[in-house]
Write a protein that holds these residues in place. Sequence first.
Motif, short mmCIF file in Angstrom:
data_model
loop_
_atom_site.label_atom_id
_atom_site.label_comp_id
_atom_site.label_asym_id
_atom_site.label_seq_id
_atom_site.Cartn_x
_atom_site.Cartn_y
_atom_site.Cartn_z
N ILE A 255 43.77 29.84 76.40
CA ILE A 255 43.12 29.02 75.37
C ILE A 255 41.59 29.11 75.48
O ILE A 255 40.88 28.65 74.58
CB ILE A 255 43.55 27.54 75.47
N GLY A 256 41.09 29.71 76.58
CA GLY A 256 39.66 30.00 76.69
C GLY A 256 38.77 28.79 76.89
O GLY A 256 37.57 28.86 76.61
N CYS A 257 39.29 27.69 77.42
CA CYS A 257 38.46 26.50 77.62
C CYS A 257 37.66 26.64 78.91
O CYS A 257 38.14 27.22 79.89
CB CYS A 257 39.32 25.24 77.68
N ALA A 258 36.43 26.15 78.89
CA ALA A 258 35.58 26.19 80.08
C ALA A 258 35.94 25.07 81.05
O ALA A 258 35.89 25.23 82.26
CB ALA A 258 34.11 26.09 79.68
N SER A 259 36.29 23.91 80.50
CA SER A 259 36.62 22.74 81.31
C SER A 259 38.10 22.41 81.17
O SER A 259 38.66 22.46 80.08
CB SER A 259 35.77 21.55 80.86
N SER A 260 38.71 22.08 82.29
CA SER A 260 40.12 21.68 82.24
C SER A 260 40.30 20.39 81.46
O SER A 260 41.38 20.13 80.92
CB SER A 260 40.66 21.51 83.66
N PHE A 261 39.25 19.59 81.36
CA PHE A 261 39.35 18.33 80.62
C PHE A 261 39.23 18.56 79.11
O PHE A 261 39.69 17.75 78.32
CB PHE A 261 38.29 17.35 81.13
N GLU A 262 38.62 19.67 78.74
CA GLU A 262 38.63 20.09 77.35
C GLU A 262 40.07 20.37 76.92
O GLU A 262 40.48 20.05 75.80
CB GLU A 262 37.76 21.33 77.19
N TYR A 263 40.83 20.95 77.81
CA TYR A 263 42.25 21.19 77.55
C TYR A 263 43.00 19.88 77.35
O TYR A 263 43.87 19.77 76.47
CB TYR A 263 42.86 21.98 78.72
N LEU A 264 42.66 18.86 78.14
CA LEU A 264 43.33 17.57 78.01
C LEU A 264 43.10 16.94 76.64
O LEU A 264 43.98 16.29 76.08
CB LEU A 264 42.87 16.61 79.11
N GLU A 265 41.90 17.14 76.08
CA GLU A 265 41.65 16.63 74.73
C GLU A 265 42.49 17.38 73.70
O GLU A 265 43.01 16.78 72.75
CB GLU A 265 40.17 16.74 74.37
#
Length: 642
Positions: A109-119
């Motif tokens: 998914i190419g997210c920099a932050s794992s918390f971006e994934y949570l959103e």
Amino acid sequence: MEKMVKATFHAVDYIIFTVILLISAGIGIFYAWRDRNRQNTNEFLLGGRKMPLLPVTLSVMASFLSSVSVLGIPTEVFYNGAIYWVGIFSGLLGFPFIVHFIIPVFHNIGCASSFEYLEMRFNKLVRIIGCLVFQLQMILYMAVVLYAPALALNQVMGIDMLVSILVIGLVCTFYTAIGGLKAVMWTDAFQMIIVFAGLMTLIIKATIEVGGIAKVFEKASAGGKLEIDNFDPSPMVRHTVWTLILGGFMTALTVYGGNQAMVQRYVSMKNLRGAQTALYLQLPASIVFTSLLVYTGLVLFAKYGDQSPVPCIIPKADQLIPYLVMDVLGNAYGVPGLFVACIFSASLSTVSSGVNALALVFMTDIFKPIYKKITLTEVNESKATVYSKVVALFYGLLTIGLAFLSQYFGTLILQISLSIFGMVGGPLLALFVMALFFPCINSLGATVGMICSLTFSFWLAIGTIASRPSPPTYSCPVDTNTTLTNYTTLWTTNYTTVSTTTALYNSSTAIENIPVAAAEKTGLQSFYSISYLWYSTLAVLVAVSVALLVSCFSGGTKKKPVDRRLLSPLYLWIASLANTYNSTDLEMHILNKTDSKEGSEDKINGTINENGSHTGNGEKAIIIERIQNGEKTVIVERSEHL
């Protein structure tokens, strides 16, 4: 028993130590200069997502091998035996699980932050909660990583605590703030070489001192330190085979699967295969280093098992390794300096990784969203890069300040810091477990589950500290040249001893390394004695159970279907094994084409199911069966966006 070993640092030791620190700082300067014309937040925080295999592998290893593990694991083995080594088998389960069922999601998914994934999986509130909890955890962890070894080196080698904290803190803050992730990873790689060299030097010289490898194992066997076949199923026993493997599996997921510092390394590589290879290479490396540290503990026992220097010569068990260094290597100019550099390097790698991860989380999860909401525009990349460096500098200085303040609070700050570290790791992992493996859990369920898990973890940790009985007192001989009581045998037989650094490494609650009398416990007191390795497992079970109940009563994810890309490949594989349908829905799936055949792919023309769910135009359906009933119909096995 000899008297307290005096610090024998020679000019050569200081030169070696200084050169190693200068090389670490020089790596940061090099990358800051080399990338001066093309630095942006992607380059600074993620290495341009083009990091090579070697530094990523060694950096992951360096984050695992902190200074507290170098000091703590041998101490753990000295008192509680080599059964700790069995924990390496948890990696045989944990690493493949993370490689195939967790890393692919973050990387794809190419997210920099794992918390971006949570959103993406839940909502912004869950992202903010996870982000804030992670920052609290890492800041306190890094402060103790600076404080614990500084305390040990101060009381054994005479190195001033303020100097230790400032040197480690300022050097790692400097090269992290100017060089970014590239500097952190390449410095980690260099520091791992220093850690290995220092550890091997100590092991070889100390083994020779006690009479060879055979003598080490002979004394360890006589002292009962080689008993690694404890299959007691009770979770109340500190270390058993089941606890170390199964509980260690969940702990490994906490460190390597649910920690932003690790996720940042996975996504810094240009492809998924490289990230998976880096973690697979971590497996043999962790086995080697764990084995070396366990063996160092056996050497400690062979050297001091008959007459322990704790507490009459050195006050804390944390200081056993520095004491051994000065005892067997104190007269070899340069070698003590190398080992001190080894301990400092382990601290540098851990703190720099934490500072860089905190800077990325702050910029990605806090600063950029707030900036966009206020200005309705994206922040300029050149400004964002400068802000990232300032944030890294701030977190580094904050860590130094908290570590410096720790000496004034003594064991209180250690108990609070270590307890929070242990309490937060499990609930944070639970968020990712819910997101990856339970598509029926919605945002409300995840939020309530996380809060309940945190509450449970805090209660368990605080209860463990409060229920601990008062430690006994000892009277030591005035002349330390006289024969001492066999404290090691006394402690091992009648007491449970955990050093500060061991407690930190184990992510458990902080416990004084003064022995605590073992007594029969009942009720809650018995529950509070549960092994630290089950903390993460219990936190995940509480969070998932509560989240499932809340999601069940709040409608699950019917109103907000979950993107398949956000789910673990393990769940998708399990789900693919089932093929069910409702016969009343067959005629509701109207295809745009009339010549569809079984097994073909087709576009669904905005069909509506009986339950009200909608499959919009431009989605792909796999044709399972055709029903001749005036219209061409299909059973949709799965649908994906084209």
